[in-house]
Design an enzyme around this catalytic site. Structure first.
Site, short mmCIF file in Angstrom:
data_model
loop_
_atom_site.label_atom_id
_atom_site.label_comp_id
_atom_site.label_asym_id
_atom_site.label_seq_id
_atom_site.Cartn_x
_atom_site.Cartn_y
_atom_site.Cartn_z
N GLU A 33 45.71 6.53 35.30
CA GLU A 33 46.03 5.22 35.85
C GLU A 33 46.58 5.32 37.28
OE1 GLU A 33 45.08 2.52 34.78
OE2 GLU A 33 44.51 3.03 32.73
N TYR A 116 50.92 -3.52 36.36
CA TYR A 116 49.61 -3.14 35.84
C TYR A 116 49.67 -1.82 35.07
CZ TYR A 116 45.32 -0.79 35.30
OH TYR A 116 44.33 -0.08 34.71
N ASP A 134 44.25 -6.26 36.72
CA ASP A 134 43.87 -5.52 37.92
C ASP A 134 42.83 -6.36 38.68
OD1 ASP A 134 41.61 -5.31 36.37
OD2 ASP A 134 41.14 -3.29 37.07
#
Length: 344
Positions: A33, A116, A134
């Site tokens: 991520e 996020y 996102d």
DNA sequence: AATTCGGGGGT
DNA sequence: ACCCCAGAATT
């Protein structure tokens, strides 16, 4: 079928085969991520594999030198991600006894982890009902629901987060989140989305309104600065090269580069050798030539760099000079790396 | 609320 | 030339 079911069905048939989809290990999901923030899957893929192989456990990352981590990150950009990754790895290893945070709230405390990424790790690794928003999610929702609120306005950020949370399949948050993002990346693309084969076409507001190419709305305010860099590539008699580490704030923090003289406009050799900065660095009689007669334009998202590399050979021995082999082990900006590969 | 952090790829 | 990318931190 409801929205989430259609997306998940589409996902099961169209998803790409990606390494971070074969695991729920929070350390690996976290790595993926962070790497994928503002970064395309294809660009991040090799970096993910490098990091997983070089640092199999979070402890390996925690105990590594920052320089090694930055070197591995070299070329990926947004280098604060690498520094924050290192900081958080040390925090988890030392303060949390290696136990990875497993709630949205605790994940959010990690440096480099915002709304996020905390939602992504919480849902993908722990199946917590946290909706991710996102760039893909903004686009899919803005189009499907015909939302004209700017996605980067405070109202937009709140509104889309709330909407995504309502739509989330709480029985399968991990799959739903990845499905809507993958759908945005592959089907509901920014340009030329494939509406003809879209399973959501008949209920898509933007499609029926013919506003696909107008959504999402995004306020843009990008002022690009022009900067003029003169790098002094100083080569000693023993073939060593001088290199400095960038400190403080600004671009390329903690990366290495040649001695730099920044000017307000492009300069020639006569102007260069008259500058105080130049005379402070170059005190001996030296040979100076220009590597590139046309300045190299290096574009960053908000700065355009016009760069000249000045090759300076001298018989003086500088203290902080290093060999070419050493130089290649230092983390450097892509601009510098490109030069090194062409010149040396 | 706006700016600043990279680099690569698409149109 | 402009846009976007599995955004976050800082001002």
């Amino acid at each position: 079928m409801v929205f989430s079911e259609i997306l998940i069905n589409w996902y099961e048939q169209n998803k790409r085969d990606l390494p971070w989809r074969k695991t729920t290990n929070p350390y690996h999901i976290w790595l993926s991520e962070i790497i994928l923030q503002q970064t395309r899957v294809n660009q991040g893929l090799t970096y993910y594999n490098k990091f997983v192989n070089t640092f199999p456990d979070i402890k390996d990352l925690a105990t590594a030198d920052e320089e090694k981590i930055l070197k591995l990150w070299q070329g990926l950009g947004y280098y604060s991600r690498a520094r924050n990754l290192h900081f958080s790895a040390k925090y988890i290893t030392n303060e949390l006894n290696g136990k990875f945070p497993n709630t949205y709230k605790d994940l959010l405390k990690l440096k480099g982890v915002g709304d996020y990424t905390a939602s992504a790790i919480a849902s993908i690794s722990y199946n917590k009902p946290c909706a991710v928003v996102d760039g893909n999610v903004y686009r899919v929702l803005a189009r499907y629901f015909g939302i004209k609120t700017a996605i980067n306005s405070p109202e937009g950020i709140k509104y889309f987060k709330k909407l995504a949370t309502q739509l989330l399949d709480i029985n399968n948050p991990a799959t739903f989140n990845q499905a809507i993002m993958e759908f945005g990346a592959i089907q509901c693309k920014p340009k030329n989305p494939d509406c003809n084969t879209c399973p959501l076409q008949n209920s898509c507001k933007a499609f029926s309104n013919k506003t696909i190419d107008k959504l999402p709305v995004k306020h843009k305010k990008l002022t690009i600065k022009n900067r003029f860099f003169n790098y002094l590539v100083i080569i000693n008699a023993n073939n060593n090269i001088i290199i400095n580490q960038r400190t403080g704030k600004g671009i390329w923090e903690n990366l290495y580069e040649f001695p730099l003289i920044e000017t307000h406009q492009e300069i020639d050799i006569n102007e260069l050798i008259l500058m105080d900065e130049f005379q402070q660095i170059i005190t001996e009689k030296s040979e100076i030539s220009l590597f590139n007669h046309k300045p190299i334009t290096h574009k960053l998202s908000h700065q355009h760099l016009s760069v000249k590399f000045w090759i300076i050979t001298t018989k003086k021995k500088y203290k902080n000079s290093i060999s070419l082999d050493r130089l290649k082990k230092y983390p450097v900006p892509t601009l510098i790396n490109n030069f090194i590969e062409v010149y040396f």
